[in-house]
Design a protein around this motif. Structure first.
Motif, PDB file in Angstrom:
ATOM      1  N   GLY A  46       7.960   3.954   0.980  1.00 36.31           N
ATOM      2  CA  GLY A  46       7.242   4.171   2.234  1.00 36.31           C
ATOM      3  C   GLY A  46       5.810   4.619   2.033  1.00 36.31           C
ATOM      4  O   GLY A  46       4.957   4.351   2.854  1.00 36.31           O
ATOM      5  N   PHE A  47       5.540   5.338   0.931  1.00 37.13           N
ATOM      6  CA  PHE A  47       4.183   5.824   0.675  1.00 37.13           C
ATOM      7  C   PHE A  47       3.405   4.836  -0.172  1.00 37.13           C
ATOM      8  O   PHE A  47       2.308   4.422   0.188  1.00 37.13           O
ATOM      9  CB  PHE A  47       4.219   7.193  -0.007  1.00 37.13           C
ATOM     10  N   GLY A  48       3.960   4.469  -1.326  1.00 39.47           N
ATOM     11  CA  GLY A  48       3.282   3.520  -2.185  1.00 39.47           C
ATOM     12  C   GLY A  48       3.752   3.625  -3.619  1.00 39.47           C
ATOM     13  O   GLY A  48       4.663   4.390  -3.938  1.00 39.47           O
ATOM     14  N   SER A  49       3.120   2.852  -4.490  1.00 45.60           N
ATOM     15  CA  SER A  49       3.509   2.866  -5.893  1.00 45.60           C
ATOM     16  C   SER A  49       2.277   2.759  -6.779  1.00 45.60           C
ATOM     17  O   SER A  49       1.284   2.130  -6.420  1.00 45.60           O
ATOM     18  CB  SER A  49       4.487   1.739  -6.196  1.00 45.60           C
ATOM     19  N   TRP A  50       2.372   3.432  -7.921  1.00 44.81           N
ATOM     20  CA  TRP A  50       1.337   3.398  -8.943  1.00 44.81           C
ATOM     21  C   TRP A  50       1.867   2.604 -10.117  1.00 44.81           C
ATOM     22  O   TRP A  50       3.043   2.702 -10.465  1.00 44.81           O
ATOM     23  CB  TRP A  50       1.015   4.803  -9.443  1.00 44.81           C
ATOM     24  N   SER A  51       1.002   1.834 -10.739  1.00 47.69           N
ATOM     25  CA  SER A  51       1.375   1.107 -11.940  1.00 47.69           C
ATOM     26  C   SER A  51       0.150   1.021 -12.849  1.00 47.69           C
ATOM     27  O   SER A  51      -0.977   1.265 -12.412  1.00 47.69           O
ATOM     28  CB  SER A  51       1.885  -0.297 -11.599  1.00 47.69           C
ATOM     29  N   PHE A  79      -2.872   1.329  -7.416  1.00 52.69           N
ATOM     30  CA  PHE A  79      -2.043   1.896  -6.355  1.00 52.69           C
ATOM     31  C   PHE A  79      -1.875   0.851  -5.273  1.00 52.69           C
ATOM     32  O   PHE A  79      -2.847   0.232  -4.833  1.00 52.69           O
ATOM     33  CB  PHE A  79      -2.688   3.155  -5.756  1.00 52.69           C
ATOM     34  N   LYS A  80      -0.620   0.652  -4.858  1.00 54.47           N
ATOM     35  CA  LYS A  80      -0.335  -0.264  -3.761  1.00 54.47           C
ATOM     36  C   LYS A  80       0.340   0.545  -2.662  1.00 54.47           C
ATOM     37  O   LYS A  80       1.390   1.147  -2.878  1.00 54.47           O
ATOM     38  CB  LYS A  80       0.594  -1.391  -4.219  1.00 54.47           C
ATOM     39  N   ALA A  81      -0.284   0.584  -1.516  1.00 51.07           N
ATOM     40  CA  ALA A  81       0.244   1.357  -0.388  1.00 51.07           C
ATOM     41  C   ALA A  81       1.546   0.753   0.116  1.00 51.07           C
ATOM     42  O   ALA A  81       1.705  -0.467   0.169  1.00 51.07           O
ATOM     43  CB  ALA A  81      -0.777   1.402   0.736  1.00 51.07           C
ATOM     44  N   ALA A  83       4.604   0.256   3.114  1.00 48.51           N
ATOM     45  CA  ALA A  83       4.540  -0.204   4.502  1.00 48.51           C
ATOM     46  C   ALA A  83       4.287   0.940   5.485  1.00 48.51           C
ATOM     47  O   ALA A  83       3.488   0.805   6.415  1.00 48.51           O
ATOM     48  CB  ALA A  83       5.824  -0.943   4.862  1.00 48.51           C
ATOM     49  N   ASP A  84       4.984   2.062   5.294  1.00 49.27           N
ATOM     50  CA  ASP A  84       4.806   3.187   6.221  1.00 49.27           C
ATOM     51  C   ASP A  84       3.380   3.724   6.195  1.00 49.27           C
ATOM     52  O   ASP A  84       2.809   4.030   7.234  1.00 49.27           O
ATOM     53  CB  ASP A  84       5.791   4.321   5.890  1.00 49.27           C
ATOM     54  N   LEU A  85       2.807   3.854   5.002  1.00 51.43           N
ATOM     55  CA  LEU A  85       1.432   4.339   4.883  1.00 51.43           C
ATOM     56  C   LEU A  85       0.462   3.340   5.494  1.00 51.43           C
ATOM     57  O   LEU A  85      -0.458   3.725   6.225  1.00 51.43           O
ATOM     58  CB  LEU A  85       1.085   4.586   3.411  1.00 51.43           C
ATOM     59  N   SER A  86       0.666   2.075   5.236  1.00 46.25           N
ATOM     60  CA  SER A  86      -0.221   1.041   5.801  1.00 46.25           C
ATOM     61  C   SER A  86      -0.170   1.049   7.321  1.00 46.25           C
ATOM     62  O   SER A  86      -1.211   0.952   7.985  1.00 46.25           O
ATOM     63  CB  SER A  86       0.172  -0.342   5.284  1.00 46.25           C
ATOM     64  N   ASN A  87       1.029   1.190   7.861  1.00 48.46           N
ATOM     65  CA  ASN A  87       1.179   1.222   9.321  1.00 48.46           C
ATOM     66  C   ASN A  87       0.539   2.470   9.916  1.00 48.46           C
ATOM     67  O   ASN A  87      -0.001   2.433  11.021  1.00 48.46           O
ATOM     68  CB  ASN A  87       2.644   1.141   9.708  1.00 48.46           C
ATOM     69  N   ALA A  88       0.620   3.582   9.213  1.00 49.27           N
ATOM     70  CA  ALA A  88       0.074   4.837   9.720  1.00 49.27           C
ATOM     71  C   ALA A  88      -1.452   4.800   9.828  1.00 49.27           C
ATOM     72  O   ALA A  88      -2.008   5.422  10.724  1.00 49.27           O
ATOM     73  CB  ALA A  88       0.502   6.001   8.826  1.00 49.27           C
ATOM     74  N   VAL A  89      -2.112   4.090   8.929  1.00 46.54           N
ATOM     75  CA  VAL A  89      -3.572   4.062   8.971  1.00 46.54           C
ATOM     76  C   VAL A  89      -4.130   2.896   9.778  1.00 46.54           C
ATOM     77  O   VAL A  89      -5.334   2.825   9.995  1.00 46.54           O
ATOM     78  CB  VAL A  89      -4.180   4.069   7.541  1.00 46.54           C
ATOM     79  N   ASN A  90      -3.285   2.009  10.205  1.00 49.78           N
ATOM     80  CA  ASN A  90      -3.755   0.860  11.007  1.00 49.78           C
ATOM     81  C   ASN A  90      -3.398   1.001  12.447  1.00 49.78           C
ATOM     82  O   ASN A  90      -2.590   1.477  12.987  1.00 49.78           O
ATOM     83  CB  ASN A  90      -3.202  -0.461  10.455  1.00 49.78           C
TER      84      ASN A  90
END
Length: 90
Positions: A46-51, A79-81, A83-90
């Motif tokens: 929901g927040f994102g992932s680091w690689s 870092f790839k955001a 879905a929940d984080l992307s929706n929260a900022v849009n």
């Protein structure tokens, strides 16, 4: 928001001391860093992932002189955001 602001917000939201919030944040960041150093992927649903990915060596230019220079290969953190984080900022 900087690190101090985040610690203050965490302490207030969780009802803990600032010292406890600081320790929790630093532990989380240390664990994320350690996993990335080993080449693992860190994912918070929901927040994102680091690689970590490798940036290849390439040729570049010195902007002051225009000379061609060689830029070394290196590892970079991505870092790839989620879905929940992307929706929260849009």
């Amino acid at each position: 928001m900087n690190k101090t602001d985040l610690i203050d917000a965490m302490a207030e939201h969780a009802g803990i001391t600032k010292a406890a919030a600081k320790k929790a944040l630093e532990c989380a960041l240390t664990e994320i860093e350690g996993a990335l150093k080993k080449g693992d992927r860190v994912s918070l649903v929901g927040f994102g992932s680091w690689s970590v990915s490798q940036r290849a060596a390439r040729e570049g230019r010195n902007p002051q002189t225009g000379d061609t220079i060689q830029i070394k290969a290196k590892n970079v953190v991505k870092f790839k955001a989620g879905a929940d984080l992307s929706n929260a900022v849009n």
